[in-house]
Design a protein around this motif. Sequence first.
Motif, PDB file in Angstrom:
ATOM      1  N   PRO A   1       0.818  -1.238   0.000  1.00  0.00           N
ATOM      2  CA  PRO A   1       0.000   0.000   0.000  1.00  0.00           C
ATOM      3  C   PRO A   1       0.842   1.274   0.000  1.00  0.00           C
ATOM      4  O   PRO A   1       0.319   2.354  -0.300  1.00  0.00           O
ATOM      5  CB  PRO A   1      -0.808  -0.129   1.296  1.00  0.00           C
ATOM      6  N   GLN A   2       2.157   1.162   0.296  1.00  0.00           N
ATOM      7  CA  GLN A   2       3.006   2.359   0.287  1.00  0.00           C
ATOM      8  C   GLN A   2       3.093   2.984  -1.097  1.00  0.00           C
ATOM      9  O   GLN A   2       3.528   4.131  -1.248  1.00  0.00           O
ATOM     10  CB  GLN A   2       4.418   2.039   0.806  1.00  0.00           C
ATOM     11  N   VAL A   3       2.684   2.240  -2.125  1.00  0.00           N
ATOM     12  CA  VAL A   3       2.704   2.789  -3.467  1.00  0.00           C
ATOM     13  C   VAL A   3       1.763   3.989  -3.576  1.00  0.00           C
ATOM     14  O   VAL A   3       1.970   4.878  -4.414  1.00  0.00           O
ATOM     15  CB  VAL A   3       2.324   1.697  -4.500  1.00  0.00           C
ATOM     16  N   PHE A   4       0.721   4.035  -2.738  1.00  0.00           N
ATOM     17  CA  PHE A   4      -0.197   5.180  -2.754  1.00  0.00           C
ATOM     18  C   PHE A   4       0.424   6.437  -2.133  1.00  0.00           C
ATOM     19  O   PHE A   4      -0.114   7.525  -2.279  1.00  0.00           O
ATOM     20  CB  PHE A   4      -1.486   4.835  -2.013  1.00  0.00           C
ATOM     21  N   ASN A   5       1.532   6.285  -1.443  1.00  0.00           N
ATOM     22  CA  ASN A   5       2.254   7.428  -0.879  1.00  0.00           C
ATOM     23  C   ASN A   5       3.323   7.964  -1.818  1.00  0.00           C
ATOM     24  O   ASN A   5       3.990   8.947  -1.515  1.00  0.00           O
ATOM     25  CB  ASN A   5       2.923   7.030   0.446  1.00  0.00           C
ATOM     26  N   THR A   6       3.516   7.299  -2.946  1.00  0.00           N
ATOM     27  CA  THR A   6       4.554   7.676  -3.901  1.00  0.00           C
ATOM     28  C   THR A   6       3.977   8.588  -4.976  1.00  0.00           C
ATOM     29  O   THR A   6       2.815   8.442  -5.375  1.00  0.00           O
ATOM     30  CB  THR A   6       5.151   6.416  -4.562  1.00  0.00           C
ATOM     31  N   ARG A   7       4.779   9.509  -5.454  1.00  0.00           N
ATOM     32  CA  ARG A   7       4.334  10.374  -6.543  1.00  0.00           C
ATOM     33  C   ARG A   7       4.139   9.551  -7.807  1.00  0.00           C
ATOM     34  O   ARG A   7       4.985   8.736  -8.187  1.00  0.00           O
ATOM     35  CB  ARG A   7       5.350  11.484  -6.786  1.00  0.00           C
ATOM     36  N   LEU A   8       3.047   9.803  -8.457  1.00  0.00           N
ATOM     37  CA  LEU A   8       2.680   8.989  -9.604  1.00  0.00           C
ATOM     38  C   LEU A   8       3.683   9.117 -10.745  1.00  0.00           C
ATOM     39  O   LEU A   8       3.968   8.118 -11.455  1.00  0.00           O
ATOM     40  CB  LEU A   8       1.275   9.370 -10.083  1.00  0.00           C
ATOM     41  N   PHE A   9       4.267  10.308 -10.940  1.00  0.00           N
ATOM     42  CA  PHE A   9       5.204  10.476 -12.069  1.00  0.00           C
ATOM     43  C   PHE A   9       6.438   9.590 -11.889  1.00  0.00           C
ATOM     44  O   PHE A   9       7.022   9.122 -12.867  1.00  0.00           O
ATOM     45  CB  PHE A   9       5.614  11.943 -12.222  1.00  0.00           C
TER      46      PHE A   9
ATOM     47  N   ARG B   1       9.693   4.968 -13.983  1.00  0.00           N
ATOM     48  CA  ARG B   1      10.407   3.692 -13.815  1.00  0.00           C
ATOM     49  C   ARG B   1       9.720   2.549 -14.569  1.00  0.00           C
ATOM     50  O   ARG B   1      10.389   1.675 -15.145  1.00  0.00           O
ATOM     51  CB  ARG B   1      10.529   3.381 -12.325  1.00  0.00           C
ATOM     52  N   HIS B   2       8.400   2.546 -14.535  1.00  0.00           N
ATOM     53  CA  HIS B   2       7.707   1.489 -15.288  1.00  0.00           C
ATOM     54  C   HIS B   2       7.968   1.635 -16.782  1.00  0.00           C
ATOM     55  O   HIS B   2       8.188   0.620 -17.488  1.00  0.00           O
ATOM     56  CB  HIS B   2       6.210   1.553 -15.009  1.00  0.00           C
ATOM     57  N   SER B   3       7.972   2.856 -17.287  1.00  0.00           N
ATOM     58  CA  SER B   3       8.232   3.071 -18.717  1.00  0.00           C
ATOM     59  C   SER B   3       9.644   2.623 -19.082  1.00  0.00           C
ATOM     60  O   SER B   3       9.850   2.015 -20.168  1.00  0.00           O
ATOM     61  CB  SER B   3       8.032   4.548 -19.062  1.00  0.00           C
ATOM     62  N   PHE B   4      10.615   2.886 -18.237  1.00  0.00           N
ATOM     63  CA  PHE B   4      12.000   2.481 -18.510  1.00  0.00           C
ATOM     64  C   PHE B   4      12.126   0.961 -18.495  1.00  0.00           C
ATOM     65  O   PHE B   4      12.798   0.374 -19.374  1.00  0.00           O
ATOM     66  CB  PHE B   4      12.930   3.101 -17.476  1.00  0.00           C
ATOM     67  N   LEU B   5      11.470   0.303 -17.533  1.00  0.00           N
ATOM     68  CA  LEU B   5      11.508  -1.157 -17.483  1.00  0.00           C
ATOM     69  C   LEU B   5      10.794  -1.759 -18.698  1.00  0.00           C
ATOM     70  O   LEU B   5      11.229  -2.790 -19.255  1.00  0.00           O
ATOM     71  CB  LEU B   5      10.866  -1.654 -16.198  1.00  0.00           C
ATOM     72  N   THR B   6       9.710  -1.150 -19.121  1.00  0.00           N
ATOM     73  CA  THR B   6       8.999  -1.627 -20.309  1.00  0.00           C
ATOM     74  C   THR B   6       9.889  -1.478 -21.539  1.00  0.00           C
ATOM     75  O   THR B   6       9.946  -2.375 -22.417  1.00  0.00           O
ATOM     76  CB  THR B   6       7.695  -0.843 -20.497  1.00  0.00           C
TER      77      THR B   6
ATOM     78  N   LEU C   1      10.189  -1.034  -6.590  1.00  0.00           N
ATOM     79  CA  LEU C   1       9.954  -0.129  -7.712  1.00  0.00           C
ATOM     80  C   LEU C   1       9.866   1.318  -7.255  1.00  0.00           C
ATOM     81  O   LEU C   1      10.341   2.217  -7.964  1.00  0.00           O
ATOM     82  CB  LEU C   1       8.669  -0.531  -8.436  1.00  0.00           C
ATOM     83  N   VAL C   2       9.311   1.553  -6.093  1.00  0.00           N
ATOM     84  CA  VAL C   2       9.040   2.942  -5.682  1.00  0.00           C
ATOM     85  C   VAL C   2       9.922   3.435  -4.538  1.00  0.00           C
ATOM     86  O   VAL C   2       9.998   4.647  -4.301  1.00  0.00           O
ATOM     87  CB  VAL C   2       7.563   3.089  -5.260  1.00  0.00           C
ATOM     88  N   SER C   3      10.613   2.561  -3.822  1.00  0.00           N
ATOM     89  CA  SER C   3      11.282   2.997  -2.585  1.00  0.00           C
ATOM     90  C   SER C   3      12.793   3.180  -2.705  1.00  0.00           C
ATOM     91  O   SER C   3      13.371   3.957  -1.937  1.00  0.00           O
ATOM     92  CB  SER C   3      10.990   1.988  -1.462  1.00  0.00           C
ATOM     93  N   ILE C   4      13.439   2.494  -3.627  1.00  0.00           N
ATOM     94  CA  ILE C   4      14.903   2.560  -3.675  1.00  0.00           C
ATOM     95  C   ILE C   4      15.353   3.740  -4.534  1.00  0.00           C
ATOM     96  O   ILE C   4      14.633   4.197  -5.428  1.00  0.00           O
ATOM     97  CB  ILE C   4      15.501   1.238  -4.213  1.00  0.00           C
TER      98      ILE C   4
ATOM     99  N   SER D   1      22.720   1.656 -16.653  1.00  0.00           N
ATOM    100  CA  SER D   1      23.404   2.756 -15.966  1.00  0.00           C
ATOM    101  C   SER D   1      22.438   3.910 -15.702  1.00  0.00           C
ATOM    102  O   SER D   1      21.389   4.023 -16.352  1.00  0.00           O
ATOM    103  CB  SER D   1      24.575   3.253 -16.812  1.00  0.00           C
ATOM    104  N   VAL D   2      22.843   4.736 -14.776  1.00  0.00           N
ATOM    105  CA  VAL D   2      22.033   5.908 -14.451  1.00  0.00           C
ATOM    106  C   VAL D   2      21.981   6.850 -15.649  1.00  0.00           C
ATOM    107  O   VAL D   2      20.935   7.489 -15.920  1.00  0.00           O
ATOM    108  CB  VAL D   2      22.601   6.629 -13.219  1.00  0.00           C
ATOM    109  N   GLN D   3      23.076   6.932 -16.419  1.00  0.00           N
ATOM    110  CA  GLN D   3      23.108   7.791 -17.599  1.00  0.00           C
ATOM    111  C   GLN D   3      22.087   7.343 -18.644  1.00  0.00           C
ATOM    112  O   GLN D   3      21.417   8.176 -19.285  1.00  0.00           O
ATOM    113  CB  GLN D   3      24.513   7.813 -18.210  1.00  0.00           C
ATOM    114  N   ASP D   4      21.953   6.021 -18.791  1.00  0.00           N
ATOM    115  CA  ASP D   4      20.961   5.512 -19.745  1.00  0.00           C
ATOM    116  C   ASP D   4      19.554   5.877 -19.283  1.00  0.00           C
ATOM    117  O   ASP D   4      18.692   6.221 -20.111  1.00  0.00           O
ATOM    118  CB  ASP D   4      21.090   3.991 -19.865  1.00  0.00           C
ATOM    119  N   PHE D   5      19.331   5.778 -17.985  1.00  0.00           N
ATOM    120  CA  PHE D   5      17.998   6.121 -17.441  1.00  0.00           C
ATOM    121  C   PHE D   5      17.699   7.600 -17.653  1.00  0.00           C
ATOM    122  O   PHE D   5      16.589   7.976 -18.059  1.00  0.00           O
ATOM    123  CB  PHE D   5      17.956   5.758 -15.963  1.00  0.00           C
ATOM    124  N   GLU D   6      18.680   8.460 -17.433  1.00  0.00           N
ATOM    125  CA  GLU D   6      18.479   9.912 -17.595  1.00  0.00           C
ATOM    126  C   GLU D   6      18.246  10.248 -19.068  1.00  0.00           C
ATOM    127  O   GLU D   6      17.422  11.124 -19.387  1.00  0.00           O
ATOM    128  CB  GLU D   6      19.702  10.661 -17.062  1.00  0.00           C
TER     129      GLU D   6
END
Length: 418
Positions: free
Chosen positions: A353-361, A366-371, A391-394, A407-412
């Motif tokens: 349920p902590q996912v409801f405390n996370t910002r939706l963007f 992260r889901h788009s990058f994993l997809t 997915l939302v906490s780290i 890498s973080v550069q690829d994600f950015e």
Amino acid sequence: MALSAQQIPRWFNSVKLISFINATQLTKRYARPGKTLLHGFSAQPWMSSDNCFLQWGFKTYRTSSLWNSSQSTNLSSQENNSTQSTLLPSVNEQSQKTQKIPPNFDSELSLEGLDDLPPLSPLQPVSEEEAIQIIADPLLPPASFTLRDYVDHSETLQKLVLLGVDLSKIEKHPDAANLLLRLDFEKDIKQTLLFLKDLGIEDNHLGTFLTKNYAIFSEDLDDLKTRVAYLRSKNFSKADIAQMVRNAPFLLNFSVERLDNRLGFFQKELELSVKKTRELVVRLPRLLTGSLEPVKENMKVYRLELGFKHNEIQHMITRIPKMLTANKRKLTETFDYLHNVMNIPHHIIVKFPQVFNTRLFKVKERHSFLTYLGRAQYDPAKPNYISLDKLVSIPDEIFCEEIAKASVQDFEKFLKTL
């Protein structure tokens, strides 16, 4: 003609000034170089009652001169006689020229009554010389938009500032300013501060607490103690109560009846045990002080719009109490993306349920990058499972290294394409 009560003080000051001037002049007249006079001017018994003010003036403004002992022996009889014969006429003449003393003044007003004279009227005109000698303390501003103008005049405000109270926030509420300016620190504030400290509010938290809840000073101390006693009777520990008061500063401003009704509402509405209800309000004490309308609305949203079962709702709100007061729009948008876009079923969402405390963007990024990488797999029964918690906490670095395997550069770079 008798003098009026307003004229007497000024007339009396003039007489004393004349007496002092005459005394100074006579001292210069009869003093010799290198010699001083000790008892130069003393009242004589043969002076008339008309000159009683002059006699008194001579006594008041005596000089500290002293005749030389060797010369006083030879000149005492001669100069004393000449002094007496010279002094009295000159003083009488001077006083008659400068002041017109009523002949029967001593019968109308005694010297002892002068201290009881009323002060001068504020409407009575004063001379320029008198006006420039008037020193007035700065007046307390009759009205102001800031408490800063009153700090120098108020011991209460000065001590509250030392405690860390932010007056710039309090002054936004006119009722707060009026309340604090009427309070006496020793009588109205000190005992409440001692009560809060005994309750467990540390010194470094007092300023923040009082900035938010200045109205606690308007509460009766016995009522505050009664409310604490009620919470203790419901098995809230002293540490629990201190934590609740820090996180919900207005908690003790509410009556025992309201606190009891709120606890009963959550226990009945959520069908929680006494222990679970107590743990819920300790974690989110604002449930006891805030409006119940958002709580009732969210309960309907979870049941009717999102389709969660009653036991699932119980599990989520005991894990994340803020879900009871969360924004309705945010709840529905988050659930819609998790359930309809990411295809995550209800029973998995309930576990995280902590996912409801996370910002939706953040979830979307992260889901788009994993997809994009082909790694968006959220079914625990399949390989390469990714939990919603990770997915939302780290942080991004760990997410890229452990989850996305990039890498973080690829994600950015990927985020720039969105």
